[in-house]
Design an enzyme around this catalytic site. Structure first.
Site, PDB file in Angstrom:
ATOM      1  CG  HIS A 193      44.621  22.028   3.780  1.00  0.00           C
ATOM      2  ND1 HIS A 193      45.488  21.025   4.158  1.00  0.00           N
ATOM      3  CD2 HIS A 193      43.532  21.900   4.562  1.00  0.00           C
ATOM      4  CE1 HIS A 193      44.942  20.315   5.130  1.00  0.00           C
ATOM      5  NE2 HIS A 193      43.751  20.825   5.403  1.00  0.00           N
ATOM      6  CB  CYS A 223      45.478  21.685   8.484  1.00  0.00           C
ATOM      7  SG  CYS A 223      43.733  21.334   8.856  1.00  0.00           S
ATOM      8  CD  GLU A 240      48.083  21.155   1.615  1.00  0.00           C
ATOM      9  OE1 GLU A 240      47.469  20.319   2.298  1.00  0.00           O
ATOM     10  OE2 GLU A 240      48.480  22.242   2.060  1.00  0.00           O
TER      11      GLU A 240
END
EC number: 4.3.2.10
Length: 197
Positions: free
Chosen positions: A177, A76, A179
């Site tokens: 992202h 990001c 994650e």
């Protein structure tokens, strides 16, 4: 083992939780000496690119990061930091990948920030091994990395085509992202942890 650059501008918790799910060992990079302890480095980031760059400069790690020869992944705002310049705060960044970070234009008739799931078209790159083309990833950003076919390894469309992932040498960046992107995102983190140069 992954070292996470801990410069006060990253969402560390979600990332460390994802790495724990993958049984990937990690630690924090606070000093230049810490960079030596890890085989792979992640630069996380949320918020304002200009402010993030100031925080990174305050750590004294900028030159050491630029000199790294091991795999590095910016996530990001961390991806935006490896570009040359951001319109956010008119900030000079690390200038590792010679592309610019630009603001989404309201005239494109899109909601800003770009927030939510978006299909990603990827090229044959080891970061996307075992990831389907047009897989959905989770994005939250108001600024995007301009598309440049030389460094682009994955693109997305939101009002316009932009780089969802870039690579130059040992430096990689993803705008989404991983994650927070379910199994596909975890696959990206796993692939990164397995990269060898």
């Amino acid at each position: 083992m992954i070292g996470i650059v801990n410069y006060g501008a990253g969402n560390i918790f979600s990332l460390t939780a994802a790495l724990e799910r993958l049984n990937v060992k990690y630690g924090m990079v606070d000093t230049e000496a810490d960079l030596e302890k890890y085989s792979h480095i992640i630069i996380p980031g949320v918020g304002h690119a200009g402010a993030a760059m100031e925080k990174l400069q305050a750590t004294g790690l900028v030159q050491a990061i630029k000199a790294l020869k091991k795999p590095v992944l910016g996530i990001c705002v961390g991806m935006q930091l490896i570009t040359e310049h951001s319109e956010e705060g008119d900030a000079a960044l690390l200038d590792i990948v010679p592309v610019k970070t630009k603001k989404f234009d309201k005239s494109l008739n899109i909601k800003i920030p770009h927030m939510g799931w978006n299909a990603v078209q990827h090229e044959n790159n080891s970061l996307f091994k075992s990831v389907d083309d047009n897989e959905q990833f989770y994005f939250v950003h108001s600024y995007f990395i301009e598309y440049n076919p030389i460094f682009n390894v994955a693109s997305a469309n939101y009002g316009l085509k932009f780089s969802a992932a870039v690579q130059k040498d040992n430096f990689y960046g993803v705008q989404f992202h991983p994650e927070k992107s379910g199994k596909a995102g975890e696959q990206i983190l796993k692939n990164f942890s397995n990269l060898s140069l």
